[in-house]
Enzyme design. Sequence first.
Site, PDB file in Angstrom:
ATOM      1  N   HIS A  59       8.242   3.094  10.923  1.00  0.00           N
ATOM      2  CA  HIS A  59       7.188   3.707  10.475  1.00  0.00           C
ATOM      3  C   HIS A  59       6.638   4.798  11.255  1.00  0.00           C
ATOM      4  O   HIS A  59       6.570   4.568  12.566  1.00  0.00           O
ATOM      5  CB  HIS A  59       6.008   2.664  10.524  1.00  0.00           C
ATOM      6  CG  HIS A  59       6.265   1.645   9.224  1.00  0.00           C
ATOM      7  ND1 HIS A  59       6.106   1.835   8.089  1.00  0.00           N
ATOM      8  CD2 HIS A  59       6.741   0.414   9.249  1.00  0.00           C
ATOM      9  CE1 HIS A  59       6.394   0.886   7.174  1.00  0.00           C
ATOM     10  NE2 HIS A  59       6.740  -0.165   7.879  1.00  0.00           N
ATOM     11  N   PRO A  60       6.208   5.854  10.660  1.00  0.00           N
ATOM     12  CA  PRO A  60       5.531   6.879  11.538  1.00  0.00           C
ATOM     13  C   PRO A  60       3.911   6.278  11.653  1.00  0.00           C
ATOM     14  O   PRO A  60       3.448   5.779  10.849  1.00  0.00           O
ATOM     15  CB  PRO A  60       5.436   8.073  10.395  1.00  0.00           C
ATOM     16  CG  PRO A  60       5.629   7.548   9.181  1.00  0.00           C
ATOM     17  CD  PRO A  60       6.185   6.228   9.308  1.00  0.00           C
ATOM     18  N   ILE A 116       0.001  -1.395   9.388  1.00  0.00           N
ATOM     19  CA  ILE A 116      -0.906  -1.751   8.457  1.00  0.00           C
ATOM     20  C   ILE A 116      -0.514  -1.003   7.101  1.00  0.00           C
ATOM     21  O   ILE A 116       0.039  -0.022   6.912  1.00  0.00           O
ATOM     22  CB  ILE A 116      -2.492  -0.976   8.705  1.00  0.00           C
ATOM     23  CG1 ILE A 116      -3.509  -1.541   8.079  1.00  0.00           C
ATOM     24  CG2 ILE A 116      -2.448   0.370   8.747  1.00  0.00           C
ATOM     25  CD1 ILE A 116      -5.104  -1.569   8.226  1.00  0.00           C
ATOM     26  N   ALA A 118      -1.170   1.008   4.457  1.00  0.00           N
ATOM     27  CA  ALA A 118      -1.974   2.094   4.353  1.00  0.00           C
ATOM     28  C   ALA A 118      -2.423   2.605   3.116  1.00  0.00           C
ATOM     29  O   ALA A 118      -3.705   3.329   3.005  1.00  0.00           O
ATOM     30  CB  ALA A 118      -1.927   3.301   5.394  1.00  0.00           C
TER      31      ALA A 118
END
Length: 320
Positions: A59-60, A116, A118
């Site tokens: 994930h970024p 999370i 998002a």
Amino acid sequence: MEFAFDEKDFLACCGSTRFAAEMARASPFPSFQAAVPAARDIWFNRVDVSGWLEAFSAHPQIGETKSVAPGRSDTSAQWSKGEQSTALATATGSSLQELSDWNVRYKRKFGFIFIICASGRTSPEILAELKRRYSNRPIEEFQIAAEEQMKVTELRLAKLFSAKEHMASTVDQRPAGLAKKAEEVSSNKTSQSATRTRPPITTHVLDVSQGCPASGMEVCLEMWRGNKPRPLFGEAEVGGWILQGVSSTDKDGRSGQLMDIINEINPGIYRISFNTSKYCPGGFFPYVSIIFEIAETQKREHFHVPLLFSPFSFTTYRGS
């Protein structure tokens, strides 16, 4: 009909190679609903700690672009960009810097980046949640991060199956010449169509008891994907509603982005739910849900579904 996918498809949904391999072995699936329990079992019971960390590292961070790793599709990067679009749209230079600083602190404490779901969340929401979770014990936070990863995976699986269903429904069985001509006409129509500048479904909330926008009310959008074509009145089906996005209303009563900005929305039955009890403790309604249907002929239209709320009444309408 059964839907078959390979490891590359599942790797776009979750960055764990073990997860992708196990899902590919379990494929094909008769439906998205059948794939979700399999995915949860694989993620929580067959993927080890290193697999969880591998998925986290794919994930970024919020506001960060991530290069595509060799052998992996850029689909995951595109989905990440869409999932973080609300956060980026509501961020400022200072808030992005604060997010970056807190991500550094978080990673230093826990050993992995902040995970999370998002989708539909604003930059202030994400930052507040990061600060809240920073106080967790490492073992507790590791489990929370895994749960959030599963939420992201389910959203992406829904997109994967939706794309496959759309392809299957649009397969043209006519002779090659006619099919090609139809494809050219369709392409021309698409190129001439205006691109959306906002998601197909939006909402806002007005507090009519105070005569002002309702700020800070939690909102979630779901789509019906049950075994039956539509939910039956008075009958519940576990797992029938699939989360599309969550957000909270801003100072103007408008929610953040609840779904991606796409030109054509999938026809079907949708549900917007509002956490009215948290906004108005002691009110009559613990929450409010509005269910509506989008027809095949309406998939390029916009649907604004607002809520006019007071502690003891509410109403809605289709706006513009």
